[in-house]
Design an enzyme around this catalytic site. Structure first.
Site, short mmCIF file in Angstrom:
data_model
loop_
_atom_site.label_atom_id
_atom_site.label_comp_id
_atom_site.label_asym_id
_atom_site.label_seq_id
_atom_site.Cartn_x
_atom_site.Cartn_y
_atom_site.Cartn_z
N PHE A 1 0.86 -1.18 0.00
CA PHE A 1 0.00 0.00 0.00
C PHE A 1 0.90 1.23 0.00
O PHE A 1 1.73 1.40 0.89
CB PHE A 1 -0.93 0.05 1.21
CG PHE A 1 -1.85 1.24 1.18
CD1 PHE A 1 -3.04 1.19 0.48
CD2 PHE A 1 -1.50 2.42 1.84
CE1 PHE A 1 -3.89 2.29 0.43
CE2 PHE A 1 -2.34 3.52 1.80
CZ PHE A 1 -3.53 3.46 1.09
N ASP B 1 9.54 3.03 1.31
CA ASP B 1 8.38 3.77 1.78
C ASP B 1 8.28 3.62 3.30
O ASP B 1 7.89 2.57 3.82
CB ASP B 1 7.11 3.23 1.11
CG ASP B 1 5.86 4.02 1.48
OD1 ASP B 1 5.93 4.83 2.43
OD2 ASP B 1 4.82 3.81 0.83
N LYS C 1 2.84 10.83 7.76
CA LYS C 1 2.13 10.50 9.00
C LYS C 1 2.69 11.27 10.20
O LYS C 1 2.48 12.45 10.34
CB LYS C 1 2.14 8.99 9.23
CG LYS C 1 1.23 8.24 8.25
CD LYS C 1 0.98 6.83 8.69
CE LYS C 1 0.09 6.08 7.70
NZ LYS C 1 -1.29 6.59 7.65
#
Length: 366
Positions: A117, A202, A230
């Site tokens: 993802f 990532d 985040k």
């Protein structure tokens, strides 16, 4: 959150707790899906950001400002990448990384992982695996292919001189908190170097919370590009794409990227994390859930997945009823991304609460 029978209306937070509109308190083990690394309403962070709002919020990416210099100084204490490109979300950081890889190598092919993802915009979505996220938006960006995660032989077969970059999460979060194997990541690094491709790591979800600033540090591997988002700003929308090569001015940009408020948020967040050693301490806060219907607990530090034999919905609902908010990965994994300020004692409380819920529900069904 759709698993909850009653969608909560959260009205305030403090530390590791939030309160709903009816005044009930919950321990927040989701933290905005891993965003509130300093918890809610951290007094120092809130004061610094409040002062910044009264001073300067935007300046435009063509200008420098002291908040950007402050952020870069704090960031340099954790990583030594030469260039930092600022955006507003993890997805934007991934988009930038993919563009930079094609620009730098002159190649088109991007190799991503099965069950990965990376975001929901068109490039990041093309690197994402699950069909349910993609099917309504096809055709996506061409040139992407997926190989099985942790499959060394598949990597050897797939990575060629046509490959611009390989993008990988050190721990796959959305698919169930699945750590990469050391041999697999080292193979990706060796193969990309051999063919002149780039390795993109990532770290949007894994960054800060595994005991190292970057989860890839556990593997002693140096990637070419890293994405962060985040928790890097503790709630202010901001992301970073780190590289050791420059990108020609005008090839990429962001109206809001690198604004003074976001830079101040990153600088203050990093300063508090460093001073309180919250990143290093996270590794010791990992908990292993031992209860009936638990297959395993996996992850690292404060990125935790509890794999169950049965669908997680009823366990999640009961935990909410008892005052604990958790997230999920698919149908059978309870996922936790709590604030880094959470104590070891509080994590022991969480362990007891989850084990109690699982055993209670299992006992009623036996």
């Amino acid at each position: 959150m759709s698993l909850y029978r009653k969608r909560l209306k959260i009205v305030r937070g403090e530390g590791v707790y939030v309160w709903d509109s009816e005044g009930k308190r919950y321990m927040d083990l989701i933290a905005g899906i891993g965003v509130a690394v300093l918890g809610h309403n951290h007094p120092e962070w809130a004061e610094e950001l409040s002062s910044q709002l009264k001073k300067l919020t935007v300046a435009g990416p063509m200008f420098n400002h002291e908040e950007k210099e402050e952020m870069l100084e704090e960031l340099s204490k954790f990583v030594n990448f030469e260039y930092v490109y600022m955006g507003n979300s993890g997805t934007e950081a991934v988009e930038a990384a993919l563009k930079f890889a094609r620009l730098y190598t002159g190649r088109k092919e991007i190799i991503a992982m099965v069950n990965a993802f990376h975001g929901r915009t068109m490039g990041a979505l093309s690197a994402t695996w699950k069909p349910k996220y993609k099917k309504d938006f096809e055709p996506l960006v061409p040139g992407f292919r997926h190989i099985p995660f942790n499959d060394v032989e598949a990597a050897k077969e797939a990575i060629t001189r046509e490959t611009a970059a390989v993008i990988v999460e050190p721990i796959q979060g959305e698919s169930g908190v699945i750590p990469a194997k050391e041999e697999f990541l080292k193979t990706l690094r060796d193969l990309t170097e051999d063919v002149g491709a780039l390795l993109i790591v990532d770290e949007v979800q894994t960054g800060l919370r595994t005991g190292k600033f970057l989860a890839i540090e556990h593997y002693k591997i140096e990637p070419d590009i890293v994405t962060l988002g985040k928790g890097i700003g503790n709630g202010v929308p901001v992301s970073l794409t780190l590289t050791n090569f420059d990108v020609e001015r005008g090839k990429h940009g962001s109206t809001f990227g690198g604004n003074p408020l976001a830079c101040k948020a990153v600088a203050v967040t990093l300063r508090i994390l460093r001073r309180e050693k919250l990143i290093e301490r996270a590794e010791k806060k990992f908990i292993k859930i031992e209860a009936s219907d638990v297959v395993m607990t996996r992850g690292k530090g404060l990125m935790i997945g509890v794999v169950l034999r049965k669908p997680v919905g009823r366990y999640v609902e009961e935990l909410q009823r008892r005052g604990y908010l958790v997230h999920t990965s698919g149908q059978r994994v309870i996922r936790m991304l709590p604030p880094l300020i959470i104590s070891e004692e509080q994590m022991r409380e969480v362990k007891s609460a989850i084990e109690g819920v699982i055993n209670d529900i299992s006992g009623r069904e036996s």
